[in-house]
Motif scaffolding. Sequence first.
Motif, PDB file in Angstrom:
ATOM      1  N   VAL A 161       1.025  -1.125  -0.064  1.00 27.00           N
ATOM      2  CA  VAL A 161      -0.032   0.098  -0.222  1.00 27.00           C
ATOM      3  C   VAL A 161       0.900   1.230   0.014  1.00 27.00           C
ATOM      4  CG1 VAL A 161      -1.657   1.291   1.291  1.00 27.00           C
ATOM      5  CG2 VAL A 161      -2.060  -1.144   1.037  1.00 27.00           C
ATOM      6  N   GLN A 162       1.973   1.034   0.724  1.00 27.33           N
ATOM      7  CA  GLN A 162       2.950   2.354   0.884  1.00 27.33           C
ATOM      8  C   GLN A 162       2.202   3.670   1.477  1.00 27.33           C
ATOM      9  OE1 GLN A 162       6.294   2.790   0.008  1.00 27.33           O
ATOM     10  NE2 GLN A 162       6.570   0.742  -0.175  1.00 27.33           N
ATOM     11  N   PRO A 163       1.313   3.234   2.751  1.00 28.99           N
ATOM     12  CA  PRO A 163       0.603   4.429   3.128  1.00 28.99           C
ATOM     13  C   PRO A 163       1.590   5.546   3.665  1.00 28.99           C
ATOM     14  CG  PRO A 163       1.039   2.416   4.786  1.00 28.99           C
ATOM     15  CD  PRO A 163       1.662   2.067   3.378  1.00 28.99           C
ATOM     16  N   LYS A 188      -3.568  13.561   4.001  1.00 28.39           N
ATOM     17  CA  LYS A 188      -2.768  12.017   3.766  1.00 28.39           C
ATOM     18  C   LYS A 188      -3.656  11.661   2.425  1.00 28.39           C
ATOM     19  CE  LYS A 188      -0.183  12.432   7.309  1.00 28.39           C
ATOM     20  NZ  LYS A 188       1.349  12.568   7.002  1.00 28.39           N
ATOM     21  N   HIS A 189      -2.856  10.872   1.707  1.00 28.61           N
ATOM     22  CA  HIS A 189      -3.227  10.091   0.327  1.00 28.61           C
ATOM     23  C   HIS A 189      -3.577   8.757   0.528  1.00 28.61           C
ATOM     24  CE1 HIS A 189      -2.503  14.172  -1.322  1.00 28.61           C
ATOM     25  NE2 HIS A 189      -0.985  14.032  -0.636  1.00 28.61           N
ATOM     26  N   LYS A 190      -2.836   7.956   1.398  1.00 31.01           N
ATOM     27  CA  LYS A 190      -2.953   6.585   1.454  1.00 31.01           C
ATOM     28  C   LYS A 190      -2.848   5.970   2.865  1.00 31.01           C
ATOM     29  CE  LYS A 190      -0.385   5.407  -2.869  1.00 31.01           C
ATOM     30  NZ  LYS A 190       0.882   4.853  -3.587  1.00 31.01           N
ATOM     31  N   THR A 200      -9.936   4.639   5.168  1.00 30.20           N
ATOM     32  CA  THR A 200      -9.049   3.882   4.530  1.00 30.20           C
ATOM     33  C   THR A 200      -9.140   4.180   2.957  1.00 30.20           C
ATOM     34  OG1 THR A 200      -9.782   1.966   5.945  1.00 30.20           O
ATOM     35  CG2 THR A 200      -8.549   1.384   3.929  1.00 30.20           C
ATOM     36  N   SER A 201      -7.919   4.325   2.284  1.00 23.68           N
ATOM     37  CA  SER A 201      -7.797   4.514   0.792  1.00 23.68           C
ATOM     38  C   SER A 201      -8.147   3.462   0.025  1.00 23.68           C
ATOM     39  CB  SER A 201      -6.638   5.134   0.458  1.00 23.68           C
ATOM     40  OG  SER A 201      -5.673   5.872   1.280  1.00 23.68           O
ATOM     41  N   SER A 260      -6.424   0.113  -0.232  1.00 27.83           N
ATOM     42  CA  SER A 260      -5.781  -0.244   1.240  1.00 27.83           C
ATOM     43  C   SER A 260      -6.722  -0.951   1.792  1.00 27.83           C
ATOM     44  CB  SER A 260      -5.441   1.227   1.835  1.00 27.83           C
ATOM     45  OG  SER A 260      -4.747   0.885   3.147  1.00 27.83           O
TER      46      SER A 260
END
Length: 246
Positions: free
Chosen positions: A65-67, A149-151, A176-177, A180
């Motif tokens: 996911v690279q949150p 935030k984006h992820k 939650t994106s 994700s």
Amino acid sequence: MERFEQERRQRIMANIKNLNLVASTDAFIKSSNYQKYSYNFSWLGRPIIQYPQDIIATQELIWSVQPDLIIETGIAHGGSLIFSASMLELNAICGGSQDAEVIGIDIDIRSHNRDAIEAHPMFKRISMIEGSSIAPEVVEQVKEKAANKHKILVCLDSNHTHDHVLAELETYALLTSVGSYCVVFDTIIEDLPDDMFPDRPWGKGNNPKTAVWEYLKTHPEFKIDKNIQHKLLITVAPDGYLKRVS
């Protein structure tokens, strides 16, 4: 690599068709829960109350996911916060988000745990909020943090009653994106013997898994990623790895 991935998918599907394997892992989960097996592990010096299999699965999700934000309800000794922060640090080293962070929420952050978390090198990526995860003032703080935030990855692991987890899902899951996950821990309670939690307000019929099932009735934007539990076999989160698909 594609051949390897195909072979892995085939092995995972074979897992759930192997009745002896499924029975033996089910027996291990029941027996090990009586022994508080998940209390035996640490991450970078802090106790992390999880099964190693779920720790690995979460690592895979964080890499995939690279949150830039992980939201966690439930702090305890802080091992999970340290784990998430360290994974975000590794992601950053590998070219991922440089300002990714994890926010932890707990109704009671004990002073010795707070001191140890704040003294840890990974604290630079951590913030903590003391209060009920579903209290309006706490929710507002989390939403403010999530706004830019984006992820976003969400992990729910606090009070395990049906009503509380359902309220957490209604509060945090939609942060939650898409693509994700919202991971709901300790759904295994539904599958354990009735006498496993005599001193707790949760049990069979009243636990995170029943909350997940209830939530999914009205939230088709989430699907249970069965592939994860089929791969792990030993997990505290069967039906708890929820992927946001829309």
